[in-house]
Design a protein around this motif. Structure first.
Motif, PDB file in Angstrom:
ATOM      1  N   UNK A  38     -29.367  34.043 -33.250  1.00  0.00           N
ATOM      2  CA  UNK A  38     -30.250  33.382 -32.288  1.00  0.00           C
ATOM      3  C   UNK A  38     -30.318  31.875 -32.461  1.00  0.00           C
ATOM      4  N   UNK A  39     -30.143  31.420 -33.694  1.00  0.00           N
ATOM      5  CA  UNK A  39     -30.269  29.988 -33.995  1.00  0.00           C
ATOM      6  C   UNK A  39     -29.020  29.506 -34.718  1.00  0.00           C
ATOM      7  N   UNK A  40     -28.625  28.287 -34.410  1.00  0.00           N
ATOM      8  CA  UNK A  40     -27.451  27.702 -35.055  1.00  0.00           C
ATOM      9  C   UNK A  40     -27.690  27.495 -36.542  1.00  0.00           C
ATOM     10  N   UNK A  88     -26.919  25.386 -40.078  1.00  0.00           N
ATOM     11  CA  UNK A  88     -26.663  24.011 -40.501  1.00  0.00           C
ATOM     12  C   UNK A  88     -26.148  24.040 -41.931  1.00  0.00           C
ATOM     13  N   UNK A  99     -25.685  21.685 -45.598  1.00  0.00           N
ATOM     14  CA  UNK A  99     -26.083  20.524 -46.382  1.00  0.00           C
ATOM     15  C   UNK A  99     -25.224  20.469 -47.641  1.00  0.00           C
ATOM     16  N   UNK A 112     -24.442  20.402 -38.217  1.00  0.00           N
ATOM     17  CA  UNK A 112     -25.605  21.021 -37.579  1.00  0.00           C
ATOM     18  C   UNK A 112     -25.201  21.579 -36.227  1.00  0.00           C
ATOM     19  N   UNK A 113     -26.006  22.501 -35.732  1.00  0.00           N
ATOM     20  CA  UNK A 113     -25.765  23.137 -34.441  1.00  0.00           C
ATOM     21  C   UNK A 113     -24.318  23.611 -34.335  1.00  0.00           C
ATOM     22  N   UNK A 129     -25.519  24.231 -49.016  1.00  0.00           N
ATOM     23  CA  UNK A 129     -26.565  25.150 -48.579  1.00  0.00           C
ATOM     24  C   UNK A 129     -26.509  25.315 -47.063  1.00  0.00           C
ATOM     25  N   UNK A 143     -28.642  26.760 -43.637  1.00  0.00           N
ATOM     26  CA  UNK A 143     -30.045  26.815 -43.234  1.00  0.00           C
ATOM     27  C   UNK A 143     -30.132  27.067 -41.731  1.00  0.00           C
ATOM     28  N   UNK A 177     -33.391  28.332 -38.554  1.00  0.00           N
ATOM     29  CA  UNK A 177     -34.711  28.908 -38.337  1.00  0.00           C
ATOM     30  C   UNK A 177     -34.575  30.412 -38.582  1.00  0.00           C
ATOM     31  N   UNK A 206     -38.326  32.133 -35.227  1.00  0.00           N
ATOM     32  CA  UNK A 206     -38.184  30.801 -34.672  1.00  0.00           C
ATOM     33  C   UNK A 206     -39.200  29.801 -35.179  1.00  0.00           C
ATOM     34  N   UNK A 207     -40.135  30.264 -36.012  1.00  0.00           N
ATOM     35  CA  UNK A 207     -41.206  29.375 -36.462  1.00  0.00           C
ATOM     36  C   UNK A 207     -40.958  28.822 -37.864  1.00  0.00           C
ATOM     37  N   UNK A 208     -40.131  29.482 -38.633  1.00  0.00           N
ATOM     38  CA  UNK A 208     -39.927  29.107 -40.024  1.00  0.00           C
ATOM     39  C   UNK A 208     -38.472  28.766 -40.274  1.00  0.00           C
ATOM     40  N   UNK A 209     -38.269  27.976 -41.325  1.00  0.00           N
ATOM     41  CA  UNK A 209     -36.915  27.691 -41.779  1.00  0.00           C
ATOM     42  C   UNK A 209     -36.563  28.595 -42.953  1.00  0.00           C
ATOM     43  N   UNK A 265     -33.348  28.926 -46.109  1.00  0.00           N
ATOM     44  CA  UNK A 265     -32.160  28.362 -46.737  1.00  0.00           C
ATOM     45  C   UNK A 265     -31.407  29.469 -47.452  1.00  0.00           C
TER      46      UNK A 265
END
Lengths: 122, 108
Positions: free
Chosen positions: B29-31, B33, B35, B48-49, B86, B88, B90, B94-97, B99
């Motif tokens: 659902x979320x890209x 990232x 680091x 990212x993304x 690392x 990472x 969401x 969708x509210x929290x990150x 890792x």
């Protein structure tokens, strides 16, 4: 250039409250984006603590939620972290960072502070 | 699930290509990232993304995504790429990150 700088005590006693501030320069917090805290215990990986929007909306790591408060002061262009009832397990390098959440599907921490080591010890 | 799974360590010969992966339900659902973190330094966003590089990141770093897996590829690894990486994103709410635990990349 966006810059973030953490500040606060480097030593906190067990059961007390850890308090850190992140000063932001090169970008106005009130212009948008989310702002977050991440920590890293010595020799271990990154742990997300929580994030705040300029409006004050906050989201916390469920495992820390009962002890964490993140607040923002747009007049000073800074945001803060309070972690209560600390133990030795809270000893870590604490980072503040900007979250470039696009409101849909992309959310990355694109600017980071240098980090500050907080040791919990009597 | 709110977890992201990474291999603990990989090695790559100087100048060769290495790919590290990150698996998690939220990546559907979320890209994801990526680091890079070197000893004593703050993490540095490199991808990212899915496959966007911040300014200043060499183009030997690239990202991709398929289903619930995000990948970081270093094409022509350099000695200075030796670091912890690392992933990472969401979480599924969708509210929290979240890792990943990190992958130590050693350049031989």
């Amino acid at each position: 250039q966006v810059q973030l700088q953490e500040s606060g005590p480097g030593l906190v006693k067990p059961s007390e409250t850890l308090s850190l501030t992140c000063d932001v320069s090169g970008y106005s917090i009130s212009s948008g984006f989310y702002w977050g805290w991440i920590r890293q215990p010595p020799g271990k990986g990154l742990e997300w603590i929580g994030t705040i929007y300029q409006s004050g909306d906050t989201y916390y790591n469920p495992s820390l939620k009962s002890r964490v408060t993140i607040s923002v002061d747009t007049s000073k262009n800074q945001f803060s972290l309070k972690l209560s009832s600390v133990t030795a397990a809270d000893t870590a390098v604490y980072y503040c960072a900007r979250d470039n959440w696009n409101g849909y599907d992309s959310s990355a921490y694109d600017y980071w502070g240098q980090g500050t080591l907080v040791t919990v010890s009597s | 699930s709110s977890e992201l799974t990474q291999d603990p360590a990989v090695s790559v010969a100087l100048g060769q290509t290495v790919r590290i992966t990150c698996q998690g339900d939220s990546l559907g659902s979320y890209y994801g990232n990526w680091y890079q973190q070197k000893p004593g330094q703050a993490p540095l966003l490199v991808i990212y993304a899915k496959n966007n590089r911040p300014s200043g990141i060499p183009d030997r770093f690239s990202g991709s995504s398929s289903g619930n897996t995000a990948s970081l590829t270093i094409t022509g690894a350099q000695a200075e790429d030796e670091a912890d990486y690392y992933c990472n994103s969401r979480d599924s709410s969708g509210k929290h990150h979240v890792f990943g635990a990190g992958t130590k990349v050693t350049v031989l």
